[in-house]
Scaffold this active site. Structure first.
Site: not given
Ligand code: TRH
Length: 377
Positions: A17, A273
């Site tokens: 989010d 996402e």
């Molecule tokens: O963390 P996620 O699983 O997030 C979401 C939320 O749970 C949400 O509620 C749900 O509806 C959605 O998934 C589908 O996965 P996401 O979306 O990939 O977000 C992870 C974020 O973390 C992304 O912006 C990349 C960032 N990130 C970093 O900044 N550094 C890191 O080392 C890693 C591994 C990720």
């Protein structure tokens, strides 16, 4: 005068989010010359993605964006020209009243979750009738025409290509994480939720004839990695070898550095996402651990995306990737599909690049939002 935009983010869980809304806010401020305020209810999660954020501050500026703690007691603020309610988070009642009290109406957009399902293009941009003269519309990101597109900063693919063409840049970035890759080893990043398939996949990589080096950022999947390695603890920097597989824990890096991690790897396992989209911009084959929804609703999303993504592949390569993704998302054995993915590697790698280029030929989400506002005025 600059148009003003308010983006509202309620952190339900994990990082998606805030990951999406922060990326959007930054891009709007940097590329579209608008005044952006981002209201976030959980600055501690935000700090993980962007360590300059100070969770104790009610208001702060970073990257041209005014970041505000979404307070329990809503303050008297003026409503913006454009209001984005991300992922159905509910706007404060007083803010809605402030929107209704504006002399000129505000454009209120509900930014939805990303899905490749066919119905999305039919619902993108539809109005959602509201009382009090308020004008609200559904805005859907997506992979095809007649959707809002994907978040993609200007020049992103060119930056990625330059990085990937520069072995020294890759080496230096990996070294900054304490990673040295043996010549010829396949480099994999692994960002996932808890996953029962992990042991089988790791077994297959350990038994492979060629070496694989898996980088695991700190996070939820580490418990499964620890169980497979049969170790009591896995701290950042830990490196373990089993057969042809090297497993290394790396720090959870700042959001813009995460791109560099994806660009550095030959294969990226991602989730949710935002990381899912960033892996597509990395132009390398990927494996998606989709966020599980009630009543298995996520399964249709997974299948809808796969159908688009494998369209240009040969049947055998498309089937290998499809089987791998299905296994990973159902906790099933991975060895057979992973072996077939390796057999079709050059084709899958070429498809990943072409897919990214095809997606990049569509307007990006921030530009589509700005255009939607211009058309609406
Ligand atoms: O963390 P996620 O699983 O997030 C979401 C939320 O749970 C949400 O509620 C749900 O509806 C959605 O998934 C589908 O996965 P996401 O979306 O990939 O977000 C992870 C974020 O973390 C992304 O912006 C990349 C960032 N990130 C970093 O900044 N550094 C890191 O080392 C890693 C591994 C990720």
């Amino acid at each position: 005068m600059k148009a003003s935009w308010d983006i509202f983010c309620c952190v339900v869980d994990n990082f998606g989010d805030i990951g999406v809304t922060w990326r959007l806010a930054r891009q709007l401020a940097a590329e579209h010359d608008v005044a952006v305020r981002l209201w976030v209810d959980d600055l501690k999660s935000f700090e993980r993605l962007w360590p300059a954020v100070q969770p104790s501050l009610a208001s702060q500026r970073h990257e041209g964006v005014e970041i505000c703690q979404w307070p329990q007691q809503w303050p008297a603020v003026q409503a913006a020209d454009v209001v984005i309610e991300a992922f159905g988070c509910k706007l404060p009642a007083d803010y809605r009243a402030a929107m209704a009290a504006r002399p000129a109406p505000a454009l209120w957009l509900n930014l939805e979750y990303l899905s490749a399902e066919g119905w999305v293009s039919g619902c993108h941009g539809l109005p959602s009738p509201q009382p009090d003269r308020l004008q609200k519309y559904f805005f859907f990101p997506g992979f095809v025409e007649k959707t809002g597109g994907l978040l993609r900063e200007s020049g992103l693919l060119a930056r990625r290509q330059a990085f990937q063409a520069d072995p020294e840049a890759r080496r230096a970035f990996l070294a900054s994480l304490g990673v040295t890759v043996a010549p010829g080893a396949r480099l994999v990043s692994l960002f996932a939720y808890e996953n029962a398939s992990l042991a089988g996949w790791f077994d297959a990589m350990a038994a492979d004839a060629s070496p694989t080096h898996v980088l695991v950022p700190q996070g939820r999947v580490l418990g499964d990695v620890q169980a497979w390695l049969a170790v009591d603890e896995l701290a950042v920097g830990a490196v373990h070898r089993r057969g042809a597989l090297t497993v290394q824990v790396v720090p959870f890096v700042r959001q813009d550095q995460y791109d560099l991690l994806l660009w550095s790897c030959d294969f990226n396992a991602v989730r949710g996402e935002d990381s899912f989209v960033r892996a597509q911009w990395a132009g390398q084959p990927l494996l998606w651990h989709i966020y599980e929804q009630e009543e298995y609703a996520h399964w249709e999303k997974l299948e809808a995306f796969l159908a688009l993504y494998v369209e240009a592949l040969s049947p055998a390569a498309g089937q290998a990737l499809t089987d791998l993704w299905r296994a990973w998302n159902q906790g099933l054995a991975m060895a057979d599909s992973w072996r077939r993915v390796l057999e079709h590697w050059p084709e899958l790698a070429a498809n990943a690049r072409q897919w990214g280029e095809k997606q990049a030929a569509q307007p990006d989400l921030a530009t589509a939002l700005v255009q939607f506002y211009r058309n609406w005025i």
